[in-house]
Design a protein around this motif. Structure first.
Motif, PDB file in Angstrom:
ATOM      1  N   CYS A  72       0.873  -0.871   0.041  1.00  0.00           N
ATOM      2  CA  CYS A  72       0.247  -0.339  -0.104  1.00  0.00           C
ATOM      3  C   CYS A  72       0.985   1.592   0.150  1.00  0.00           C
ATOM      4  O   CYS A  72       1.731   1.499   1.196  1.00  0.00           O
ATOM      5  N   ASP A  73       0.930   1.832  -1.628  1.00  0.00           N
ATOM      6  CA  ASP A  73       1.963   2.525  -1.306  1.00  0.00           C
ATOM      7  C   ASP A  73       1.202   3.978  -2.189  1.00  0.00           C
ATOM      8  O   ASP A  73       0.835   3.928  -4.065  1.00  0.00           O
ATOM      9  N   CYS A  79      -3.419   3.297  -5.460  1.00  0.00           N
ATOM     10  CA  CYS A  79      -4.237   3.423  -4.152  1.00  0.00           C
ATOM     11  C   CYS A  79      -4.172   4.776  -3.438  1.00  0.00           C
ATOM     12  O   CYS A  79      -3.809   5.651  -2.316  1.00  0.00           O
ATOM     13  N   CYS A  86      -7.327   4.141   1.930  1.00  0.00           N
ATOM     14  CA  CYS A  86      -6.892   3.415   0.386  1.00  0.00           C
ATOM     15  C   CYS A  86      -8.187   2.167   0.249  1.00  0.00           C
ATOM     16  O   CYS A  86      -8.039   1.643   0.858  1.00  0.00           O
ATOM     17  N   HIS A  89      -7.073  -1.539  -0.707  1.00  0.00           N
ATOM     18  CA  HIS A  89      -6.412  -2.035   0.905  1.00  0.00           C
ATOM     19  C   HIS A  89      -7.541  -2.685   1.338  1.00  0.00           C
ATOM     20  O   HIS A  89      -7.150  -2.689   2.518  1.00  0.00           O
TER      21      HIS A  89
HETATM   22 ZN   LIG Z   1      -3.412   0.684  -0.859  1.00  0.00          ZN
END
Ligand SMILES: [Zn+2]
Ligand SMILES: [Zn+2]
Length: 253
Positions: A72-73, A79, A86, A89
């Motif tokens: 998760c970036d 994201c 997010c 995710h």
């Molecule tokens: Zn994410």
């Protein structure tokens, strides 16, 4: 406005149609080639993972979905946050693959992507994670190639046969695995792939569905150059047949 029968008979309309048919011939020819390379690319990815991490090629995984294998970036376009969270995710969190495999396939996809380094805070031009399903990477390697196609219009294109010319061209150009199968140097800003992709765009977006004969000849020449650049021995005959068909489309043929 002229009667449509009259429009169809106009030379400019015929020129446009010739170029559009040229794209169809080229795409049909590239399909088998891209499918074969898809399998070869997957096999090589597995060899590399076996070499680096000792995961045998007989092990397959279908338990990891894409959000599981992707960190998760904020640099990852999937994201982008909605109200601080997010959405990508939200259900499935990043985790390590129980078979020690899917995270590594993910890394290999990034390594193969021509534009993996071109990222900034606004757009990440690396693999298109949003349309792929990591749980299918081992069973349907086309899901690996979906990472090289643009986001819009390809969500349900889960096989080569469902992928149009533009998608096929993006795979060949964006996936560096193809570089050994084309004579042209794809690191040049202008190359057989970028030119063919531009031809596809011109034909697709021709507002009046018409072209002058010089532009049609140029388009056909570009498609021929792409097919003639293929070095894969298994596809020489089909490429030659396609080039012959393209030549019939051009005035000189
Ligand atoms: Zn994410
Ligand atoms: Zn897995």
């Amino acid at each position: 406005m002229s009667d449509y029968k009259e429009i169809i008979r106009q030379p400019e309309t015929m020129n446009w149609f010739k170029a559009a048919m040229g794209i169809k011939i080229t795409r049909d020819c590239l399909l088998e080639f891209v499918k074969e390379i898809n399998q070869a690319c997957y096999d090589d990815i597995r060899k590399e993972i076996k070499h680096q991490h000792g995961v045998p090629e007989s092990i397959v995984c279908n338990q990891c979905v894409t959000p599981n294998v992707l960190p998760c970036d904020p640099a990852n376009i999937c994201c982008r946050r909605k109200r601080g969270k997010c959405a990508f995710h939200e259900i499935h969190m990043p985790r390590n693959c129980p078979n020690k495999l899917c995270n590594e396939i993910c890394k290999q996809i990034v390594i193969q992507h021509r534009f993996r380094w071109k990222q900034n805070s606004l757009s990440f031009q690396g693999p298109t994670w949003i349309n792929t399903d990591a749980s299918k990477w081992c069973s349907e390697p086309w899901h690996i190639f979906k990472c090289f196609v643009s986001k819009d219009g390809y969500k349900d294109a889960n096989q080569a046969e469902c992928t149009d010319f533009n998608g096929i061209m993006n795979i060949i150009y964006n996936c560096e695995y193809f570089k050994t199968y084309l004579q042209d140097d794809l690191t040049k800003q202008e190359n057989v792939c970028t030119k063919a992709r531009d031809v596809g765009r011109e034909v697709r977006h021709a507002p009046a569905m018409s072209m002058n004969s010089q532009d049609t000849d140029k388009a056909i020449d570009t498609l021929e150059a792409l097919l003639q650049s293929l070095t894969h021995v298994n596809h020489q005959v089909t490429a030659k047949t396609a080039v012959d068909k393209l030549k019939q489309k051009s005035k000189r043929g």
